[in-house]
Design an enzyme around this catalytic site. Structure first.
Site, PDB file in Angstrom:
ATOM      1  N   LYS A 191      28.044  48.043  23.489  1.00  9.39           N
ATOM      2  CA  LYS A 191      27.804  46.721  22.882  1.00  9.39           C
ATOM      3  C   LYS A 191      27.092  45.871  23.925  1.00  9.39           C
ATOM      4  O   LYS A 191      27.710  45.337  24.861  1.00  9.39           O
ATOM      5  CB  LYS A 191      29.157  46.098  22.502  1.00  9.39           C
ATOM      6  CG  LYS A 191      29.131  45.124  21.328  1.00  9.39           C
ATOM      7  CD  LYS A 191      28.287  43.914  21.508  1.00  9.39           C
ATOM      8  CE  LYS A 191      28.933  42.831  22.344  1.00  9.39           C
ATOM      9  NZ  LYS A 191      27.974  41.730  22.658  1.00  9.39           N
ATOM     10  N   GLU A 266      34.001  44.367  36.012  1.00  6.17           N
ATOM     11  CA  GLU A 266      33.129  43.786  37.040  1.00  6.17           C
ATOM     12  C   GLU A 266      32.822  42.366  36.600  1.00  6.17           C
ATOM     13  O   GLU A 266      32.111  42.157  35.619  1.00  6.17           O
ATOM     14  CB  GLU A 266      31.858  44.615  37.188  1.00  6.17           C
ATOM     15  CG  GLU A 266      32.154  45.930  37.876  1.00  6.17           C
ATOM     16  CD  GLU A 266      30.955  46.828  38.033  1.00  6.17           C
ATOM     17  OE1 GLU A 266      29.831  46.377  37.751  1.00  6.17           O
ATOM     18  OE2 GLU A 266      31.164  47.979  38.420  1.00  6.17           O
ATOM     19  N   CYS A 300      25.610  38.691  39.903  1.00  6.97           N
ATOM     20  CA  CYS A 300      27.027  38.596  40.270  1.00  6.97           C
ATOM     21  C   CYS A 300      27.218  38.625  41.776  1.00  6.97           C
ATOM     22  O   CYS A 300      28.146  38.021  42.302  1.00  6.97           O
ATOM     23  CB  CYS A 300      27.802  39.723  39.619  1.00  6.97           C
ATOM     24  SG  CYS A 300      27.132  41.339  40.012  1.00  6.97           S
ATOM     25  N   GLU A 397      31.545  29.393  39.704  1.00  8.07           N
ATOM     26  CA  GLU A 397      30.338  30.219  39.601  1.00  8.07           C
ATOM     27  C   GLU A 397      29.308  29.478  38.749  1.00  8.07           C
ATOM     28  O   GLU A 397      29.546  29.219  37.567  1.00  8.07           O
ATOM     29  CB  GLU A 397      30.670  31.573  38.948  1.00  8.07           C
ATOM     30  CG  GLU A 397      29.459  32.487  38.889  1.00  8.07           C
ATOM     31  CD  GLU A 397      29.734  33.824  38.189  1.00  8.07           C
ATOM     32  OE1 GLU A 397      30.294  33.824  37.073  1.00  8.07           O
ATOM     33  OE2 GLU A 397      29.356  34.861  38.763  1.00  8.07           O
TER      34      GLU A 397
HETATM   35  P1  NAD Z   1      30.202  37.219  29.095  1.00  4.95           P
HETATM   36  O1  NAD Z   1      31.546  37.556  29.595  1.00  4.95           O
HETATM   37  O2  NAD Z   1      29.999  35.968  28.347  1.00  4.95           O
HETATM   38  O3  NAD Z   1      29.641  38.381  28.148  1.00  4.95           O
HETATM   39  C1  NAD Z   1      29.548  39.706  28.577  1.00  4.95           C
HETATM   40  C2  NAD Z   1      29.665  40.624  27.380  1.00  4.95           C
HETATM   41  O4  NAD Z   1      30.963  40.492  26.835  1.00  4.95           O
HETATM   42  C3  NAD Z   1      28.689  40.323  26.254  1.00  4.95           C
HETATM   43  O5  NAD Z   1      28.228  41.538  25.706  1.00  4.95           O
HETATM   44  C4  NAD Z   1      29.559  39.580  25.262  1.00  4.95           C
HETATM   45  O6  NAD Z   1      29.111  39.696  23.942  1.00  4.95           O
HETATM   46  C5  NAD Z   1      30.881  40.290  25.440  1.00  4.95           C
HETATM   47  N1  NAD Z   1      32.069  39.538  25.016  1.00  4.95           N
HETATM   48  C6  NAD Z   1      32.242  38.191  24.993  1.00  4.95           C
HETATM   49  N2  NAD Z   1      33.482  37.899  24.522  1.00  4.95           N
HETATM   50  C7  NAD Z   1      34.096  39.080  24.260  1.00  4.95           C
HETATM   51  C8  NAD Z   1      35.378  39.440  23.762  1.00  4.95           C
HETATM   52  N3  NAD Z   1      36.295  38.527  23.435  1.00  4.95           N
HETATM   53  N4  NAD Z   1      35.675  40.750  23.627  1.00  4.95           N
HETATM   54  C9  NAD Z   1      34.779  41.705  23.969  1.00  4.95           C
HETATM   55  N5  NAD Z   1      33.534  41.420  24.418  1.00  4.95           N
HETATM   56  C10 NAD Z   1      33.210  40.125  24.570  1.00  4.95           C
HETATM   57  O7  NAD Z   1      29.263  37.300  30.385  1.00  4.95           O
HETATM   58  P2  NAD Z   1      27.707  36.913  30.474  1.00  4.95           P
HETATM   59  O8  NAD Z   1      27.604  35.435  30.443  1.00  4.95           O
HETATM   60  O9  NAD Z   1      26.944  37.752  29.500  1.00  4.95           O
HETATM   61  O10 NAD Z   1      27.345  37.479  31.938  1.00  4.95           O
HETATM   62  C11 NAD Z   1      27.414  36.733  33.091  1.00  4.95           C
HETATM   63  C12 NAD Z   1      28.715  37.042  33.850  1.00  4.95           C
HETATM   64  O11 NAD Z   1      28.767  38.422  34.197  1.00  4.95           O
HETATM   65  C13 NAD Z   1      28.814  36.298  35.172  1.00  4.95           C
HETATM   66  O12 NAD Z   1      30.114  35.790  35.337  1.00  4.95           O
HETATM   67  C14 NAD Z   1      28.546  37.383  36.218  1.00  4.95           C
HETATM   68  O13 NAD Z   1      29.068  37.133  37.495  1.00  4.95           O
HETATM   69  C15 NAD Z   1      29.148  38.566  35.558  1.00  4.95           C
HETATM   70  N6  NAD Z   1      28.606  39.798  36.134  1.00  4.95           N
HETATM   71  C16 NAD Z   1      29.383  40.539  36.983  1.00  4.95           C
HETATM   72  C17 NAD Z   1      28.887  41.700  37.569  1.00  4.95           C
HETATM   73  C18 NAD Z   1      29.717  42.492  38.540  1.00  4.95           C
HETATM   74  O14 NAD Z   1      29.335  43.611  38.834  1.00  4.95           O
HETATM   75  N7  NAD Z   1      30.826  41.977  39.021  1.00  4.95           N
HETATM   76  C19 NAD Z   1      27.594  42.112  37.269  1.00  4.95           C
HETATM   77  C20 NAD Z   1      26.823  41.337  36.401  1.00  4.95           C
HETATM   78  C21 NAD Z   1      27.354  40.192  35.826  1.00  4.95           C
END
Ligand code: NAD
Length: 503
Positions: A191, A266, A300, A397
């Site tokens: 997804k 992550e 990230c 963040e």
């Molecule tokens: P997000 O958590 O809003 O969304 C990530 C994914 O989760 C999307 O596909 C979204 O549709 C899905 N999602 C949202 N709510 C959900 C739920 N209740 N159940 C299941 N899936 C759900 O994150 P974002 O805004 O897309 O990405 C940015 C974030 O990702 C930042 O906090 C960044 O630091 C983090 N990030 C971390 C790493 C790492 O390796 N630690 C790498 C890249 C990004």
């Protein structure tokens, strides 16, 4: 080098089919609209123009994909690791062949600059090669003989897994999660993030062209709160690999509780780059700038907090301001561009809201601190100085091209400030004092630390965070630990005494 105009012409060719056909789901090797018929519109952050419609899936679509992944699992598990390796290499070859298309689609979908995305596409290919090469040894275990038994361990794939990816560098991150899952022998329901669905679709097509059997990899588009949630709750899905925000990770853990999901998270970061006065300051400056302003700061592992020793702070920050003001913000497909637009209006509003937060908290906006203006979600690279560790700009963040600088006097103070946040993903330490480097890295709360270096990823090393930055590790063998189950088998080596009851 190609020009912006040439790149735009190529992009238009690449996007035509998306515009005409939209992005359906891909389940069991077939294109399918969402069962409800619902779609959502995908727009580019560059000029807010329409790109395509995308299937807006719900629980029924996830169920179909999970059933397909479950049905495909036994054959894929027993397919043979050498055969899996061949397919993963073929996927890598095809990624390289379509790297230009992938990079341009990614730029248009996410706002990332082409100079970084062309490399990210190739990194994606490397992920498939790396884990493909390791597939034949994924099942290896240990021999642990005891007095009466030959105990052996082996690993078996856990089953169908759900992979949920965010919008920042979505292509690279999808390959990073999916390649080891396939190498391990798992089947996948992916997804991708709703803000950037293009390259997940291209990647899926590549995999099937490379000979991946139908149903081994299924793609379901949609929003987190419906498709994402349903995936984390589905009983056929054995584990969830998730990359995204910390608060979403927390929700997923709750959602997956009833079906006892294994999770790998992550999550977010507020990573410090700590510069001591004995460091090579020119290199430290280059690295600090690169680690926060590349990839639009939507990374990230970005070094979003600069902790600089008081004795060198004025000079270091002066040079920093000059460089930040020279960073080129522009069209992502312009080869000269260093920073493109932020992903989406919602995120743009979040990032720009911190400019007022900084002012109110009493920090200085030493560079940037405003949007570029006009169409698209462009912001100027920003530097806050004079910040204190307890300010929101030093704790939260922001996930944009925004750096918060804090000064420190002593090593102990630097450590306290570095560890004062809820996150613990990466840390970057600049010092030429080896003993201090060892002492400091031992106490720094982070899953990954680089000394006198920016983040240079080496695939066999563990990747992941501590505290609110994540649970678990991947990379190298750690990925197989997640996607596989350990199995112990004890074989009697003789006729040892067995307790006899009821005799
Ligand atoms: P997000 O958590 O809003 O969304 C990530 C994914 O989760 C999307 O596909 C979204 O549709 C899905 N999602 C949202 N709510 C959900 C739920 N209740 N159940 C299941 N899936 C759900 O994150 P974002 O805004 O897309 O990405 C940015 C974030 O990702 C930042 O906090 C960044 O630091 C983090 N990030 C971390 C790493 C790492 O390796 N630690 C790498 C890249 C990004």
């Amino acid at each position: 080098m190609t020009t912006l105009e040439q790149n735009l012409e190529k992009l238009s060719g690449y996007l035509a089919r998306f515009r005409e056909q939209g992005i359906p789901n891909r389940i069991g090797g077939e294109d399918r609209p969402a069962m409800s018929g619902a779609t959502f519109d995908n727009h580019s952050p560059v000029d807010e123009s329409f790109i395509c419609t995308v299937a807006r899936s719900g629980a029924a679509d996830i169920d179909a994909a999970a059933q397909a992944a479950r049905a495909a699992f036994p054959a894929w598990r027993d397919f043979g690791a050498e055969n899996r390796k061949k397919i993963l290499h073929r996927i890598a070859d095809r990624i390289v062949a379509r790297a230009d298309e992938i990079a341009m689609a990614e730029c248009w979908d996410t706002g990332q600059a082409f100079r970084f995305m062309s490399k990210a596409a190739l990194r994606g290919a490397e992920n498939f090669r790396f884990f493909g090469d390791r597939a034949p040894s994924a099942r290896d275990g240990q021999a642990l003989p005891s007095p009466t038994l030959m105990n052996i361990t082996t690993r078996v794939p856990i089953g169908p897994v759900g992979i949920i990816t965010p919008w920042n560098t979505p292509f690279m991150l999808s390959t990073w999660k999916i390649a080891p899952a396939l190498a391990a022998g798992c089947t996948v329901v992916h997804k991708p993030a709703e803000f950037s669905p293009l390259t997940a679709r291209i990647l899926m097509e590549i995999a099937e062209e490379a000979g991946l059997p139908a149903g081994v990899w299924n793609l379901v588009n949609g929003f987190g709160e419906d498709a994402g949630k349903a995936l984390t709750e589905h009983p056929a899905i054995r584990a969830i690999a998730f990359v995204g925000e910390s608060k979403t990770g927390s929700m997923i853990m709750k959602q997956g509780a009833d079906t006892l999901k294994r999770v790998h998270f992550e999550l977010g970061g507020k990573n410090p780059v700590i510069v001591f006065d004995d460091a090579d300051l020119d290199r430290a400056l280059d690295a600090a700038i690169f680690m926060i302003y590349s990839l639009n700061g939507e990374r990230c592992t970005s070094s979003s907090r600069l902790l600089v020793q008081e004795t060198i702070a004025d000079e270091f920050q002066k040079k920093l301001v000059e460089r930040v003001n020279r960073i080129k913000v522009g069209h992502p497909l312009d080869p000269a561009t260093e920073i493109g637009p932020l992903i989406h209006k919602t995120h743009f509003d979040k990032v720009t809201s911190y400019f007022d937060v900084a002012r109110k908290d009493g920090a200085t906006i030493a560079a940037g601190g405003e949007a570029v203006g006009g169409e698209g979600y462009f912001v100027k690279p920003t530097l806050f100085t004079g910040a204190r560790a307890d300010m929101r700009i030093a704790q939260e963040e922001i996930f944009g091209p925004v750096l918060t600088a804090i000064t420190f006097k002593t090593e102990d103070e630097a450590l306290d400030i570095a560890n004062s946040v809820e996150y613990g993903l990466t840390g970057y330490v600049w010092t030429n004092d080896l003993t201090r480097a060892l002492r400091f890295t031992d106490k720094l709360e982070a899953g990954m630390i680089w000394v006198n270096s920016e983040n240079v990823r080496h695939l066999p090393t563990p990747f992941g965070g501590v505290k609110a930055s994540g649970i678990g590790r991947d990379g190298g063998d750690w990925s197989f630990e997640f996607y596989m189950e350990q199995k112990h088998i004890g074989l009697a080596t003789g006729r040892h005494h067995i307790p006899q009851l009821g005799k």
